[in-house]
Design a protein around this motif. Structure first.
Motif, PDB file in Angstrom:
ATOM      1  N   ALA A 279     -18.686  45.906 -12.035  1.00 20.60           N
ATOM      2  CA  ALA A 279     -17.866  46.147 -13.223  1.00 20.60           C
ATOM      3  C   ALA A 279     -16.782  45.076 -13.214  1.00 20.60           C
ATOM      4  O   ALA A 279     -16.120  44.862 -12.198  1.00 20.60           O
ATOM      5  CB  ALA A 279     -17.244  47.532 -13.193  1.00 20.60           C
ATOM      6  N   ASN A 280     -16.622  44.380 -14.331  1.00 25.25           N
ATOM      7  CA  ASN A 280     -15.630  43.315 -14.435  1.00 25.25           C
ATOM      8  C   ASN A 280     -14.633  43.626 -15.542  1.00 25.25           C
ATOM      9  O   ASN A 280     -14.978  44.256 -16.541  1.00 25.25           O
ATOM     10  CB  ASN A 280     -16.307  41.974 -14.743  1.00 25.25           C
ATOM     11  CG  ASN A 280     -17.117  41.471 -13.581  1.00 25.25           C
ATOM     12  OD1 ASN A 280     -16.595  41.266 -12.500  1.00 25.25           O
ATOM     13  ND2 ASN A 280     -18.405  41.290 -13.790  1.00 25.25           N
ATOM     14  N   TYR A 281     -13.422  43.157 -15.344  1.00 22.91           N
ATOM     15  CA  TYR A 281     -12.369  43.308 -16.342  1.00 22.91           C
ATOM     16  C   TYR A 281     -11.787  41.929 -16.620  1.00 22.91           C
ATOM     17  O   TYR A 281     -11.394  41.221 -15.684  1.00 22.91           O
ATOM     18  CB  TYR A 281     -11.280  44.254 -15.830  1.00 22.91           C
ATOM     19  CG  TYR A 281     -10.131  44.410 -16.787  1.00 22.91           C
ATOM     20  CD1 TYR A 281     -10.261  45.182 -17.936  1.00 22.91           C
ATOM     21  CD2 TYR A 281      -8.920  43.776 -16.544  1.00 22.91           C
ATOM     22  CE1 TYR A 281      -9.209  45.326 -18.818  1.00 22.91           C
ATOM     23  CE2 TYR A 281      -7.865  43.908 -17.418  1.00 22.91           C
ATOM     24  CZ  TYR A 281      -8.016  44.683 -18.559  1.00 22.91           C
ATOM     25  OH  TYR A 281      -6.975  44.812 -19.446  1.00 22.91           O
ATOM     26  N   THR A 282     -11.758  41.534 -17.883  1.00 22.94           N
ATOM     27  CA  THR A 282     -11.207  40.233 -18.252  1.00 22.94           C
ATOM     28  C   THR A 282      -9.695  40.339 -18.350  1.00 22.94           C
ATOM     29  O   THR A 282      -9.169  41.178 -19.083  1.00 22.94           O
ATOM     30  CB  THR A 282     -11.796  39.764 -19.597  1.00 22.94           C
ATOM     31  OG1 THR A 282     -13.217  39.698 -19.461  1.00 22.94           O
ATOM     32  CG2 THR A 282     -11.256  38.399 -19.980  1.00 22.94           C
ATOM     33  N   LEU A 283      -9.005  39.473 -17.600  1.00 19.59           N
ATOM     34  CA  LEU A 283      -7.539  39.473 -17.593  1.00 19.59           C
ATOM     35  C   LEU A 283      -6.999  38.661 -18.757  1.00 19.59           C
ATOM     36  O   LEU A 283      -6.341  39.173 -19.636  1.00 19.59           O
ATOM     37  CB  LEU A 283      -7.006  38.902 -16.276  1.00 19.59           C
ATOM     38  CG  LEU A 283      -7.349  39.677 -15.024  1.00 19.59           C
ATOM     39  CD1 LEU A 283      -6.948  38.884 -13.794  1.00 19.59           C
ATOM     40  CD2 LEU A 283      -6.655  41.020 -15.041  1.00 19.59           C
TER      41      LEU A 283
ATOM     42  N   GLY B 151     -13.255  41.914 -10.535  1.00 20.28           N
ATOM     43  CA  GLY B 151     -14.427  42.768 -10.513  1.00 20.28           C
ATOM     44  C   GLY B 151     -14.515  43.602  -9.257  1.00 20.28           C
ATOM     45  O   GLY B 151     -13.916  43.282  -8.227  1.00 20.28           O
ATOM     46  N   LEU B 152     -15.252  44.673  -9.367  1.00 20.20           N
ATOM     47  CA  LEU B 152     -15.523  45.573  -8.255  1.00 20.20           C
ATOM     48  C   LEU B 152     -17.021  45.825  -8.272  1.00 20.20           C
ATOM     49  O   LEU B 152     -17.610  46.050  -9.342  1.00 20.20           O
ATOM     50  CB  LEU B 152     -14.757  46.880  -8.428  1.00 20.20           C
ATOM     51  CG  LEU B 152     -14.943  47.932  -7.341  1.00 20.20           C
ATOM     52  CD1 LEU B 152     -14.410  47.406  -6.002  1.00 20.20           C
ATOM     53  CD2 LEU B 152     -14.220  49.212  -7.731  1.00 20.20           C
ATOM     54  N   GLY B 153     -17.653  45.775  -7.096  1.00 20.55           N
ATOM     55  CA  GLY B 153     -19.096  45.935  -7.064  1.00 20.55           C
ATOM     56  C   GLY B 153     -19.581  46.713  -5.868  1.00 20.55           C
ATOM     57  O   GLY B 153     -18.853  46.943  -4.898  1.00 20.55           O
ATOM     58  N   TYR B 154     -20.837  47.114  -5.975  1.00 20.55           N
ATOM     59  CA  TYR B 154     -21.527  47.826  -4.898  1.00 20.55           C
ATOM     60  C   TYR B 154     -22.880  47.157  -4.706  1.00 20.55           C
ATOM     61  O   TYR B 154     -23.577  46.842  -5.683  1.00 20.55           O
ATOM     62  CB  TYR B 154     -21.717  49.299  -5.258  1.00 20.55           C
ATOM     63  CG  TYR B 154     -22.652  50.024  -4.325  1.00 20.55           C
ATOM     64  CD1 TYR B 154     -22.242  50.399  -3.051  1.00 20.55           C
ATOM     65  CD2 TYR B 154     -23.952  50.300  -4.702  1.00 20.55           C
ATOM     66  CE1 TYR B 154     -23.095  51.047  -2.186  1.00 20.55           C
ATOM     67  CE2 TYR B 154     -24.828  50.953  -3.849  1.00 20.55           C
ATOM     68  CZ  TYR B 154     -24.390  51.324  -2.593  1.00 20.55           C
ATOM     69  OH  TYR B 154     -25.254  51.958  -1.734  1.00 20.55           O
ATOM     70  N   VAL B 155     -23.262  46.941  -3.449  1.00 24.25           N
ATOM     71  CA  VAL B 155     -24.544  46.331  -3.111  1.00 24.25           C
ATOM     72  C   VAL B 155     -25.258  47.233  -2.114  1.00 24.25           C
ATOM     73  O   VAL B 155     -24.661  47.685  -1.140  1.00 24.25           O
ATOM     74  CB  VAL B 155     -24.350  44.926  -2.477  1.00 24.25           C
ATOM     75  CG1 VAL B 155     -25.684  44.322  -2.075  1.00 24.25           C
ATOM     76  CG2 VAL B 155     -23.585  44.012  -3.420  1.00 24.25           C
TER      77      VAL B 155
ATOM     78  N   GLN C 144     -13.743  40.943  -6.340  1.00 22.33           N
ATOM     79  CA  GLN C 144     -13.772  39.510  -6.613  1.00 22.33           C
ATOM     80  C   GLN C 144     -12.871  39.129  -7.782  1.00 22.33           C
ATOM     81  O   GLN C 144     -12.567  39.943  -8.642  1.00 22.33           O
ATOM     82  CB  GLN C 144     -15.197  39.026  -6.860  1.00 22.33           C
ATOM     83  CG  GLN C 144     -15.850  39.523  -8.115  1.00 22.33           C
ATOM     84  CD  GLN C 144     -17.288  39.041  -8.219  1.00 22.33           C
ATOM     85  OE1 GLN C 144     -17.949  38.773  -7.222  1.00 22.33           O
ATOM     86  NE2 GLN C 144     -17.782  38.925  -9.425  1.00 22.33           N
ATOM     87  N   TYR C 145     -12.469  37.870  -7.735  1.00 19.33           N
ATOM     88  CA  TYR C 145     -11.713  37.228  -8.808  1.00 19.33           C
ATOM     89  C   TYR C 145     -12.520  36.002  -9.200  1.00 19.33           C
ATOM     90  O   TYR C 145     -12.988  35.256  -8.328  1.00 19.33           O
ATOM     91  CB  TYR C 145     -10.318  36.811  -8.326  1.00 19.33           C
ATOM     92  CG  TYR C 145      -9.625  35.882  -9.279  1.00 19.33           C
ATOM     93  CD1 TYR C 145      -8.968  36.378 -10.392  1.00 19.33           C
ATOM     94  CD2 TYR C 145      -9.648  34.509  -9.085  1.00 19.33           C
ATOM     95  CE1 TYR C 145      -8.340  35.525 -11.287  1.00 19.33           C
ATOM     96  CE2 TYR C 145      -9.027  33.648  -9.962  1.00 19.33           C
ATOM     97  CZ  TYR C 145      -8.372  34.158 -11.066  1.00 19.33           C
ATOM     98  OH  TYR C 145      -7.761  33.312 -11.955  1.00 19.33           O
TER      99      TYR C 145
END
Length: 180
Positions: free
Chosen positions: A27-31, A38-42, A62-63
């Motif tokens: 899931a990403n959020y545009t600043l 972003g925050l993710g799961y693998v 991540q950025y």
């Protein structure tokens, strides 16, 4: 999915078993403009066709930011990962710089191919076996309808370059990307 190809000069190349299947969700959020967090799961399944496959989970923060220069798209990604495998915990940091260059036209458009190049540096503080790795990629991709992409890349991995047991691996990778 990753399939290893191995061999030597005497035997030629032989294909080994598939060594991993991976599922990722982010899931990403545009600043502002082209900056995103972003925050993710693998979830990675190792040796999926063996009698006793193993797996692990990874949480990712991540950025990323992108720049459009001439007809090229350049991106920088900074990533922190926490890997959970059995009772083990590993913290890892990555930084990746990549570029995409349209083969036709001045923009990435559906149906058009593009060249891609990237270089990624990985640091794993406190690792017993390797703390530094480098991954360099070159490949070609195609923009598909509905913001999807397909890529074929050749990747050189220079692993454990802080140790005497350095290793070089070359992989052929295929990737299918889609945004929901």
């Amino acid at each position: 999915m990753r399939q290893w190809v191995s061999g030597n000069e005497a035997s030629g190349f032989e294909t080994t078993a598939t060594d991993q299947l991976e599922f990722q969700v982010f899931a990403n959020y545009t600043l502002m403009g082209s900056r995103r967090i972003g925050l993710g799961y693998v979830y990675r399944l190792l040796d999926p066709f063996e009698e006793t496959p193993t797996h692990y989970h990874r949480i990712v923060q991540q950025y990323s930011t992108t720049w459009n220069i001439e007809n090229s798209r350049i991106a920088l990604r900074l990533r922190s990962e926490q890997r959970f495998r059995g009772g083990e915990f590993q913290q890892r940091f990555r930084t990746r710089l990549n570029t995409e260059i349209p083969v036709r036209g001045v923009r990435l458009e559906p149906g058009h191919p593009y060249l891609l190049f990237s270089n990624e540096l990985l640091l794993e503080p406190g690792a017993e076996y390797s703390a530094w790795d480098n991954r360099a990629d070159a490949g070609i991709g195609w923009v598909l309808p509905n913001n999807k992409r397909f890529q074929i890349q050749l990747q050189h991995r220079f692993e454990e370059f802080n140790l005497e047991s350095r290793s070089h691996t070359v992989q052929l990778m295929t990737t299918f990307l889609m945004n929901l």
